[in-house]
Scaffold this active site. Structure first.
Site, short mmCIF file in Angstrom:
data_model
loop_
_atom_site.label_atom_id
_atom_site.label_comp_id
_atom_site.label_asym_id
_atom_site.label_seq_id
_atom_site.Cartn_x
_atom_site.Cartn_y
_atom_site.Cartn_z
N GLU A 1 -35.41 -0.37 -23.49
CA GLU A 1 -35.22 -0.70 -24.91
C GLU A 1 -33.81 -0.34 -25.37
OE1 GLU A 1 -38.36 0.35 -23.73
OE2 GLU A 1 -38.66 -1.78 -23.99
N ASN B 1 -39.37 -4.53 -18.36
CA ASN B 1 -39.01 -5.68 -19.19
C ASN B 1 -37.50 -5.93 -19.19
OD1 ASN B 1 -39.06 -3.10 -20.81
ND2 ASN B 1 -37.95 -4.41 -22.22
N ASP C 1 -42.13 -7.88 -23.92
CA ASP C 1 -41.97 -6.50 -23.44
C ASP C 1 -43.03 -6.16 -22.40
OD1 ASP C 1 -41.05 -3.83 -23.22
OD2 ASP C 1 -42.56 -3.16 -24.65
#
Lengths: 188, 639
Positions: free
Chosen positions: B237, B321, B363
Site C-alpha cells: 500500500e 497486490n 487489492d
C-alpha cells in the site's frame, strides 16, 4: 470584494452578516507574514513550569476562511494525508474527527506536527509543502472535528459519501488528554 | 465419509441429537452449524449405520487428501515453524485432548506480552521452551516449560525504529518466529531479520533488509529451508517493490534476492523457468506488463506464507497486490504481482508462476497459505498445492508444473465468474470493475478478500481443510493516487459491510477431493485467527470477540469454548510438554486490519476508516479491548 457585499449595506445587522461573509472568502495570495511557528510556539503537554506562557502568534485567519479550508481539503488528499487518516476516521494514523489530540489540537500544534513529524510514525513534511499550504491543511484538519466556523467549513465532498460533511460535523470538545488544547491557550 | 463422521459424532458423549444435519442442536448461542452437501438420504444412511467408527485412513486409496510426505514428518511434539511443517498443515498428531474430553480443557498458565497491538503470531515450542514474538516492538520471549507456571527464561528486545509504525498498512503485526539448528529468527517491523541463540537469547546477527522511507516493513514469519532464512517485505500500500530474499542462517548474508517486478534477471527468471500457461511466458514481463517505470513502485510484496517440498526441491510463495489499488493507473497484467511462484531454494530461480489475479482490481494479494497435499484428481494421485485465495476460490494446482486442477468458490463472489482451467484465466464481471469517477457498489468479496492471511489447517484424519474466512462485501470508489515515498499509494476509497446472510465470518470445512464444503459454522465477526487441527479430531480457532473454540473436526459441533481477555487473531498450536502431556496454546490480542478499529481507536463514523474495514466491525469496540496475552490450555489431571 465582491459586488453582493457592496449592495447589502442598508441594515446594520445585515451588514454584520455580510462582513462575516466577506471574511469567509478573504484571500491572502502570498500568505500572512509568518510568526514564530517553530518549537517555541507550541506545547505538547499540559504541565507548565511556573505560570502558563502567553499564547504564540495566532493564525486564525486560516480557519475562519472557506477558501483556505477548501484548499486544505484538496491538499489533504494530494499530500496523502487521507491515505493514513482516512476521511478523519483514521487508519494507519489516528482519527482526526474525534475529541482526542495526541500532539495537540490547536492550529499551531497541527501545523507543527505536519512539518516536524511525530515519533510514532507521522512523517515530517518539512520542505515538502509550502508554508501557507501547511496552514491550510491544518485548518482543514480542524474542520474535521467541527472546530472551524460552519460558514467556512466545506459542505460537500468529491469522494465516496463516507461521513457527514465537515459543515455538519458536531463540534468535538477536546479533553484534558489533548495537549495544547483549549485550557492551555484559551482558544475557546 | 462425512456421513460416517457425522454419525460417530452423534453417538459421541452420549448426546442425543436428531440425525438430520440441519437440525443438529448447538451448544453455543449465536453460532449456526450447517451441514452442507449432505443430502437427506446420505444422513439417513448414516443414521442407519449407527455408531460406525471412522477409520483414520492415511492411504490414498481411500480417496482422501494426504500431506506431502517429504514435507510432513512425524510429529515430535514440538512446533518449530508457524505452519507446523513444510507442508503447512497446522496439524498436530497429539491426541490426548480429544472430542471425548475437551470439555474439561482448562487454563494451565498465561503470560502477558505487555504489547497492545494485534497478536497474529503462533507461539513456537522447541524442547521444553516456548518462544513468543510480539507485534512492534517485536520483543521475543522464551518461557521455560519445564518449571511450574512456565517462568520467563530470557527476553530479547530488538529495539526497532518507532517510525516504522507509520508505514505499516494494517496494524504493527508480526506473524511469527522461525526455529532451526538452535537459532531463532525474527523479522522486525522496521525491516530487519535478526537471529538469536535459542538457549540464551543472545543476538547472533541482524541484517537490515527494508527501508521504511520507501514504505517497506516486514511482518511475515520467516521460513528456514536448507540453511537459508527466507524473508519477504511488506508495503504493497506504499508503492514498494516486492521481493523475497534468502539469508544464510549462520551469518545473515544475502544468498539471493528475487524481486516481484522488473526485468527477468531481477525476478530470477532464467533457464529453469517453465510455467504451465502461455500467459506466464515472455521476456521481461515484469517490465512490459506495466506503464513505463510503474513496476519500480508496483508492489507484489511477499508478506505471506511459504511452503517447501523437499522432494521436488521447490519453495512456494505468493506475491501481493500491485500498487496502487486504483487499477486504471496501471494498465497491463502487472507481472509478477498477484500470483504464486515455485522457486529453487538454493538459487532462488523460478520454476513456474501462476498469476491468480492478473491486473488485480481489488487489492487481492495472493499471499495466503499454501498447503502441500497429495490427492486424487480424476482418478490419479497428484502432487498439489492447495490455497484458499483472497478472491474467494479454493485453488488446487499441480505443484510440479503450476497447472490449475480446480478452482471452486468457497465464499460469496460476484466480481468474477470462475477460472478457465485450460488457460488459467479468471473471468471478471465488468459491472463490478472499479472505474474512476464512479462508486461501484456491492462488490463481493472485499479488499481483504473472502479470506486474508490467517491460515487454514488440514487434518489427514478427516481429509478436510479448515478455512477461517469472512463474509463481507464492499463499495469502492477509485481516485488518483499520488506517489510520495513513505506515504500510502492507494487511490481508492472503500467501505465494507456484511455479505449475504448478515454474518461476517465463517469457518468452512472443505473436502479438496469432492471439491465441496463438508460443513461450515457461521460467526458474527470476521475470522482473523488461524486454525489448528489435531489427532484428537478437534479443530481450534479464535474469534474477534475473544472466544477460543474447539469444534469436532468431523461435524463442526462446538465442544468447548473459553473467553480470553481480548479478541483472538493469533495462530493456535498444540504441543507435547516436557511432562508428556498435550497442551494447546494461543495468543490473544485483537488487532490487524480487521481489528484496527479497536487498537487504533478509530472513528467508525467515517466509513472509509481503516480502508473501509472499521465500519464493518464498528461494534467490535463494544465487544473487546486490546492487550496481548498468551493462554495455554491442558486437561486438569496433572495439576
Amino acid at each position: 470584494m465582491s459586488s453582493p457585499c457592496r449592495s447589502a449595506v442598508s441594515l446594520a445587522a445585515l451588514a454584520v452578516l455580510t462582513v462575516a461573509a466577506c471574511d469567509r472568502e478573504e484571500r491572502e495570495p502570498r500568505g500572512a507574514p509568518v510568526g514564530d511557528s517553530g518549537p517555541a510556539a507550541i506545547t505538547q503537554g499540559t504541565l507548565y513550569a511556573g505560570q502558563p506562557s502567553p499564547p504564540g502568534p495566532s493564525h486564525r485567519e486560516y480557519e475562519g476562511n472557506a477558501y483556505h479550508i477548501s484548499q486544505g481539503k484538496q491538499l489533504y488528499v494530494w499530500f496523502n494525508c487521507g491515505t493514513c487518516h482516512a476521511n478523519g476516521g483514521g487508519d494507519i494514523g489516528p482519527p482526526l474527527m474525534d475529541d482526542q489530540w495526541i500532539y495537540g489540537g490547536t492550529l499551531e500544534n497541527i501545523h507543527a506536527t505536519i512539518l516536524q513529524g511525530r515519533p510514532n510514525g507521522m512523517p515530517s513534511f518539512r520542505g515538502k509543502i509550502p508554508e501557507q499550504q501547511v496552514w491550510e491543511i491544518a485548518a482543514y484538519v480542524r474542520s474535521l472535528s467541527g472546530q472551524t466556523p460552519k460558514a467556512a467549513s466545506p459542505g460537500r465532498s468529491d469522494s465516496l459519501n463516507a461521513k457527514p460533511d465537515e459543515q455538519r460535523m458536531p463540534r468535538e470538545e477536546p479533553k484534558g488528554s489533548s495537549p495544547g488544547g483549549p485550557n492551555l491557550e484559551g482558544r475557546q | 465419509m462425512y456421513t460416517v463422521g457425522a454419525s460417530a459424532a452423534l453417538e459421541h458423549q452420549g448426546r442425543r441429537r436428531r440425525c438430520f444435519g440441519l437440525n443438529i442442536p448447538d451448544a453455543e448461542a449465536g453460532a449456526d452449524v450447517v451441514i452442507s452437501r449432505l443430502t437427506g438420504a446420505m444422513v439417513l444412511v448414516a443414521c442407519a449405520l449407527g455408531a460406525a467408527v471412522p477409520a483414520p485412513a492415511q492411504d490414498a486409496s481411500a480417496g482422501k487428501a494426504i500431506p506431502a510426505a517429504a514435507a510432513s514428518p512425524a510429529d515430535d511434539g514440538n512446533w518449530v515453524m508457524p505452519g507446523k511443517d513444510y507442508a503447512s498443515t497446522r496439524y498436530s498428531a497429539q491426541d490426548e485432548i480429544n472430542t471425548g474430553n475437551v470439555r474439561d480443557l482448562q487454563v494451565a498458565f498465561t503470560f502477558s506480552t505487555g504489547v497492545e497491538r494485534g497478536h497474529e503470531a503462533p507461539p513456537l515450542v522447541v524442547g521444553g521452551t516456548m518462544y513468543i514474538v510480539t507485534p512492534y516492538p517485536n520483543r521475543l520471549f522464551a518461557l521455560d516449560l519445564t518449571k511450574p507456571g512456565a517462568p520467563l527464561k530470557w527476553s530479547f528486545d530488538p529495539k526497532p525504529a518507532a517510525s516504522a509504525q507509520g508505514v505499516a498498512c494494517c496494524d504493527y503485526v508480526n506473524r511469527g518466529p522461525a526455529f532451526a539448528d538452535g537459532r531463532l529468527f525474527i523479522n522486525t517491523l522496521d525491516g530487519q531479520t535478526i537471529a538469536v541463540a535459542a538457549e540464551t537469547g543472545r543476538e547472533l546477527w541482524r541484517t537490515q533488509l527494508g527501508d521504511i522511507n520507501k514504505g517497506e516493513t516486514i511482518t511475515m514469519a520467516p521460513l528456514v529451508v536448507k540453511g537459508k532464512v527466507l524473508v519477504g517485505n511488506s508495503g504493497g500500500e506504499f508503492g514498494v517493490r516486492g521481493w523475497l530474499t534468502a539469508l544464510d542462517a549462520g551469518t545473515g548474508t544475502i544468498a539471493w534476492k528475487a524481486y516481484s517486478t522488473g526485468p527477468d534477471a531481477d525476478v530470477l527468471i532464467g533457464p529453469d523457468y517453465k510455467p504451465f500457461y502461455d500467459k506466464e511466458k515472455g521476456k521481461d514481463l515484469g517490465v512490459t506488463s506495466w506503464p513505463p517505470d510503474a513496476w519500480t513502485i508496483g508492489g507484489g510484496t511477499v508478506w505471506g506464507w511459504i511452503s517447501y517440498d523437499p522432494e521436488l526441491n521447490l519453495i512456494y510463495h505468493g506475491t501481493a497486490n500491485p500498487g496502487p489499488w486504483n487499477p486504471e493507473q496501471r494498465p497491463g497484467d502487472n507481472k509478477w504481482t498477484g500470483g504464486i511462484f515455485a522457486r529453487n531454494p538454493d538459487t532462488g530461480q523460478a520454476r513456474w508462476f501462476y498469476q491468480v489475479v492478473p491486473h488485480d482490481l481489488y487489492d487481492h494479494d495472493a499471499i495466503n497459505e499454501l498447503l502441500l497435499l497429495d490427492l486424487p484428481v480424476n482418478g490419479a494421485m497428484r502432487k498439489t498445492v492447495v490455497r484458499p485465495e483472497r478472491n474467494g476460490y479454493l485453488y488446487v494446482l499441480d505443484r510440479a508444473t503450476g497447472e490449475v486442477l480446480s478452482a471452486d468458490p468457497y465464499a460469496a463472489i460476484n466480481s468474477s465468474t470462475g477460472v478457465d482451467l485450460k488457460t488459467g484465466e479468471l473471468a471478471m464481471v465488468e459491472a463490478k470493475a472499479p472505474k474512476l469517477g464512479k462508486v461501484v457498489r456491492d462488490i463481493c468479496p472485499t479488499a481483504p478478500g473472502a479470506k486474508d492471511w490467517n491460515p487454514s489447517a488440514f487434518s489427514p484424519r478427516t481429509g478436510l481443510i479448515y478455512i477461517p474466512h469472512m463474509n463481507l462485501c464492499m463499495d469502492w470508489q477509485s481516485s488518483e493516487a499520488n506517489y510520495i515515498a513513505g506515504t500510502p499509494y492507494v487511490g481508492a476509497e472503500v467501505r465494507m459491510f456484511a455479505g449475504p446472510g448478515g454474518h461476517r465470518g465463517e469457518l468452512s470445512a472443505w473436502d479438496p477431493v469432492k471439491r465441496a464444503k463438508a460443513w461450515s459454522v457461521k460467526e458474527d465477526f470476521p475470522l482473523w485467527s488461524g486454525a489448528l487441527t489435531t489427532a484428537g479430531d478437534l479443530l481450534f480457532y479464535g474469534t474477534m470477540e475473544g472466544w477460543f473454540k474447539a469444534l469436532d473436526a468431523r461435524t463442526g459441533e462446538e465442544l468447548w469454548r473459553f473467553k480470553t481477555g481480548s479478541g483472538i487473531i493469533g495462530q493456535p498450536i498444540a504441543y507435547r510438554g516436557p511432562d508428556g502431556h498435550e497442551y494447546v496454546a494461543v495468543l490473544s490480542g485483537v488487532g490487524g486490519w480487521a481489528g484496527a478499529v479497536v487498537v487504533g481507536n478509530l472513528d467508525p463514523r467515517d466509513a472509509t476508516a481503516a480502508k473501509g474495514f472499521a465500519t464493518a466491525v464498528a461494534d467490535l469496540k463494544t465487544k473487546t479491548t486490546k492487550g496481548g496475552m498468551l493462554y495455554v490450555f491442558a486437561l486438569p489431571q496433572r495439576r
